[in-house]
Scaffold this motif. Structure first.
Motif, PDB file in Angstrom:
ATOM      1  N   GLY A 306       0.809  -1.208   0.000  1.00 38.26           N
ATOM      2  CA  GLY A 306       0.000   0.000   0.000  1.00 38.26           C
ATOM      3  C   GLY A 306       0.842   1.256   0.000  1.00 38.26           C
ATOM      4  N   ASP A 307       0.192   2.411   0.066  1.00 35.27           N
ATOM      5  CA  ASP A 307       0.860   3.720   0.086  1.00 35.27           C
ATOM      6  C   ASP A 307       1.786   3.873  -1.117  1.00 35.27           C
ATOM      7  N   ILE A 308       1.194   3.811  -2.326  1.00 31.07           N
ATOM      8  CA  ILE A 308       1.945   3.940  -3.568  1.00 31.07           C
ATOM      9  C   ILE A 308       1.685   5.325  -4.148  1.00 31.07           C
ATOM     10  N   THR A 309       2.730   6.007  -4.528  1.00 29.77           N
ATOM     11  CA  THR A 309       2.622   7.353  -5.085  1.00 29.77           C
ATOM     12  C   THR A 309       3.388   7.411  -6.398  1.00 29.77           C
ATOM     13  N   LEU A 310       2.738   8.008  -7.411  1.00 28.08           N
ATOM     14  CA  LEU A 310       3.398   8.232  -8.700  1.00 28.08           C
ATOM     15  C   LEU A 310       3.470   9.737  -8.933  1.00 28.08           C
ATOM     16  N   GLU A 311       4.653  10.242  -9.135  1.00 30.97           N
ATOM     17  CA  GLU A 311       4.878  11.662  -9.381  1.00 30.97           C
ATOM     18  C   GLU A 311       5.320  11.882 -10.821  1.00 30.97           C
ATOM     19  N   LEU A 312       4.735  12.901 -11.444  1.00 36.36           N
ATOM     20  CA  LEU A 312       5.122  13.318 -12.783  1.00 36.36           C
ATOM     21  C   LEU A 312       5.677  14.733 -12.701  1.00 36.36           C
ATOM     22  N   ALA A 313       6.793  14.964 -13.362  1.00 37.07           N
ATOM     23  CA  ALA A 313       7.402  16.293 -13.366  1.00 37.07           C
ATOM     24  C   ALA A 313       8.086  16.507 -14.705  1.00 37.07           C
ATOM     25  N   GLN A 314       8.339  17.768 -14.998  1.00 42.21           N
ATOM     26  CA  GLN A 314       9.019  18.141 -16.233  1.00 42.21           C
ATOM     27  C   GLN A 314      10.143  19.100 -15.889  1.00 42.21           C
ATOM     28  N   THR A 315      11.339  18.831 -16.406  1.00 42.70           N
ATOM     29  CA  THR A 315      12.498  19.662 -16.124  1.00 42.70           C
ATOM     30  C   THR A 315      13.166  20.068 -17.427  1.00 42.70           C
ATOM     31  N   GLY A 316      14.036  21.096 -17.342  1.00 41.09           N
ATOM     32  CA  GLY A 316      14.781  21.549 -18.505  1.00 41.09           C
ATOM     33  C   GLY A 316      13.954  22.427 -19.413  1.00 41.09           C
ATOM     34  N   ALA A 317      14.578  22.850 -20.513  1.00 42.32           N
ATOM     35  CA  ALA A 317      13.916  23.712 -21.486  1.00 42.32           C
ATOM     36  C   ALA A 317      14.450  23.382 -22.874  1.00 42.32           C
ATOM     37  N   GLY A 318      13.632  23.622 -23.878  1.00 39.78           N
ATOM     38  CA  GLY A 318      14.043  23.387 -25.248  1.00 39.78           C
ATOM     39  C   GLY A 318      14.305  21.909 -25.518  1.00 39.78           C
ATOM     40  N   GLN A 319      15.451  21.646 -26.153  1.00 41.54           N
ATOM     41  CA  GLN A 319      15.820  20.273 -26.475  1.00 41.54           C
ATOM     42  C   GLN A 319      16.242  19.476 -25.253  1.00 41.54           C
ATOM     43  N   GLN A 320      16.458  20.162 -24.110  1.00 42.41           N
ATOM     44  CA  GLN A 320      16.890  19.487 -22.892  1.00 42.41           C
ATOM     45  C   GLN A 320      15.722  19.118 -21.976  1.00 42.41           C
ATOM     46  N   GLN A 321      14.501  19.293 -22.438  1.00 44.45           N
ATOM     47  CA  GLN A 321      13.344  18.967 -21.599  1.00 44.45           C
ATOM     48  C   GLN A 321      13.270  17.465 -21.352  1.00 44.45           C
ATOM     49  N   LYS A 322      12.928  17.127 -20.120  1.00 42.61           N
ATOM     50  CA  LYS A 322      12.788  15.729 -19.737  1.00 42.61           C
ATOM     51  C   LYS A 322      11.532  15.532 -18.910  1.00 42.61           C
ATOM     52  N   ALA A 323      10.911  14.384 -19.104  1.00 43.36           N
ATOM     53  CA  ALA A 323       9.776  13.971 -18.268  1.00 43.36           C
ATOM     54  C   ALA A 323      10.302  13.042 -17.181  1.00 43.36           C
ATOM     55  N   ILE A 324       9.957  13.334 -15.934  1.00 47.45           N
ATOM     56  CA  ILE A 324      10.424  12.565 -14.790  1.00 47.45           C
ATOM     57  C   ILE A 324       9.245  11.786 -14.213  1.00 47.45           C
ATOM     58  N   VAL A 325       9.377  10.467 -14.142  1.00 43.32           N
ATOM     59  CA  VAL A 325       8.364   9.592 -13.552  1.00 43.32           C
ATOM     60  C   VAL A 325       8.976   8.974 -12.293  1.00 43.32           C
ATOM     61  N   ARG A 326       8.343   9.233 -11.146  1.00 42.76           N
ATOM     62  CA  ARG A 326       8.819   8.682  -9.873  1.00 42.76           C
ATOM     63  C   ARG A 326       7.705   7.837  -9.258  1.00 42.76           C
ATOM     64  N   VAL A 327       8.044   6.603  -8.926  1.00 40.11           N
ATOM     65  CA  VAL A 327       7.104   5.702  -8.264  1.00 40.11           C
ATOM     66  C   VAL A 327       7.680   5.372  -6.892  1.00 40.11           C
ATOM     67  N   HIS A 328       6.927   5.750  -5.831  1.00 37.72           N
ATOM     68  CA  HIS A 328       7.391   5.557  -4.459  1.00 37.72           C
ATOM     69  C   HIS A 328       6.543   4.482  -3.781  1.00 37.72           C
ATOM     70  N   ASP A 329       7.182   3.697  -2.917  1.00 38.70           N
ATOM     71  CA  ASP A 329       6.455   2.719  -2.109  1.00 38.70           C
ATOM     72  C   ASP A 329       7.019   2.747  -0.698  1.00 38.70           C
ATOM     73  N   ARG A 330       6.347   2.033   0.202  1.00 38.48           N
ATOM     74  CA  ARG A 330       6.777   1.943   1.601  1.00 38.48           C
ATOM     75  C   ARG A 330       7.144   0.502   1.953  1.00 38.48           C
ATOM     76  N   GLY A 331       7.760  -0.176   1.014  1.00 36.05           N
ATOM     77  CA  GLY A 331       8.169  -1.550   1.250  1.00 36.05           C
ATOM     78  C   GLY A 331       9.486  -1.639   2.002  1.00 36.05           C
TER      79      GLY A 331
END
Length: 400
Positions: A306-331
């Motif tokens: 239980g206690d699962i979290t998925l975070e989406l974020a975007q960093t950088g600009a222009g050609q350096q833009q990246k999508a960040i996917v973080r999946v957290h658990d309490r295992g």
């Protein structure tokens, strides 16, 4: 800087040749100096003879009467006269002072060393260039490019080594391709008997709620999932570009659908202000990215309690833009020394039991899918306990 320069093989060989010639030149010069005739003793006494050969005067040198390199005598004749005798040294012509010792030997040594250095460098560099090409080919092959081959021109030992390497690399590439093909074909052929077993189970007059039937059904489901993952891994390993075409997709909506399946919390940090985006879009394969997120969430559900979290974020600009996917658990988390190995195919953490499910292909597929999209994946410890799986994907267009 010097240690980095001398780390190259051609530099060490070149310096060894130059040093050898320099030492040899010094030894030859020293032997030449020792083998020369001993210098003549300086003039200490002067005798003056007449035409009949009789001594009519004599004189001796005096250190205080020498002027520079010239020698001066006071000759006293037999009749009591005093004569002054001056012996001037011959002057060397101007402009040839570099021939005087020790400059003659020094110039000779310098010219010999320069000639050897200029002559030996191209020879050594040509030899070691082929060794460097062999080194680059081995590094490419060791990094996973099994199609890497090396130029085999020449008849020396380096060419022989290159030919043997190409032969070994070709055999290993053939074996790996045969292995992947066999695995994919066998997995595909397992679908038919698996479907017949499932159909036979449905036709059996057995209570659907019985533990035996439920266990058989669960095993069939796991086997079917394993076959599906093996087939997908085989397609990714063979880099079939047309198997999963890329298109513009909404990663936020895709993540929301997968989070609803496992009751995970979705957090999107896409910026603030009036120009902030409400969804994260990128170029990729919808099927593969859905499998990536699903495998991460299933892994967190299996071990996270239980206690699962998925975070989406975007960093950088222009050609350096990246999508960040973080999946957290309490295992229980992942030990630091195991955080790279968990992405290897069929690897499971020590102590993982069969009841937890999984065969060790889920995270390996996550890594393959990330690399196919030009991204990376890593595992970190979550503050407060648990694990965090972080995937970074380029937002711009990426060719499969």
């Amino acid at each position: 800087m010097w240690s980095r320069f001398t780390s190259h093989l051609y530099v060490r060989i070149w310096l060894a040749v130059v040093a050898t010639v320099m030492v040899l030149t010094f030894l030859v010069g020293a032997a030449w100096q020792f083998s020369r005739d001993p210098p003549q003793l300086p003039i200490r006494e002067v005798l003056v003879h007449n035409a009949a050969g009789e001594v009519i005067g004599k004189a001796q040198t005096k250190p205080d009467r020498q002027r520079g390199e010239d020698i001066e005598f006071d000759v006293v004749t037999t009749d009591g006269q005093t004569l002054n005798l001056l012996l001037p040294r011959p002057q060397r012509p101007p402009g040839n002072s570099w021939n005087r010792p020790p400059f003659g030997f020094g110039w000779m040594l310098g010219l010999v060393g320069l000639a050897v250095a200029l002559g030996a460098y191209p020879v050594m560099r040509r030899l070691t260039l082929r060794l460097e090409a062999l080194q680059r080919g081995v590094e490419r092959w060791g990094a996973g490019d099994l199609s890497a081959r090396i130029n085999t021109e020449g008849r020396d030992e380096v060419a022989f080594l290159a030919r043997r390497f190409n032969h070994a690399a070709e055999r290993i590439e053939t074996l790996m391709e045969s292995h992947k093909s066999l695995l994919a074909n066998a997995s595909h052929e397992l679908r038919s008997p698996l479907a017949r077993i499932r159909m036979g189970l449905e036709l059996m007059c057995v209570d659907k709620a019985s533990p035996q039937r439920m266990e058989i059904s669960r095993s069939i489901t796991e086997l079917d999932q394993l076959i599906d993952e093996i087939l997908l891994a085989s397609r990714l390993d063979t880099k079939q570009a047309d198997a999963e075409p890329f298109e513009t997709l909404d990663l936020t909506g895709l993540a929301a659908e997968e989070c609803s399946r496992v009751n995970a919390e979705l957090m999107a940090e896409l910026g603030t202000g009036p120009d902030a985006e409400h969804s994260l879009t990128l170029q990729g394969s919808p099927r593969l990215l859905r499998r990536l997120i699903r495998n991460l969430l299933e892994n967190a559900r299996r071990y996270g309690h239980g206690d699962i979290t998925l975070e989406l974020a975007q960093t950088g600009a222009g050609q350096q833009q990246k999508a960040i996917v973080r999946v957290h658990d309490r295992g229980p988390g992942v030990p630091a020394e195991q955080r790279k190995r968990i992405f290897e195919p069929f690897y499971r953490l020590p102590g993982a039991s069969e009841r937890e499910g999984g065969v060790g292909l889920g995270l390996a597929l996550v890594k393959s899918i990330s690399e196919r999209h030009g991204g990376t994946v890593r595992c970190e410890a979550r503050p407060g306990g648990g694990a965090s799986f972080i995937v970074e994907l380029p937002v711009g267009e990426t060719r499969p």
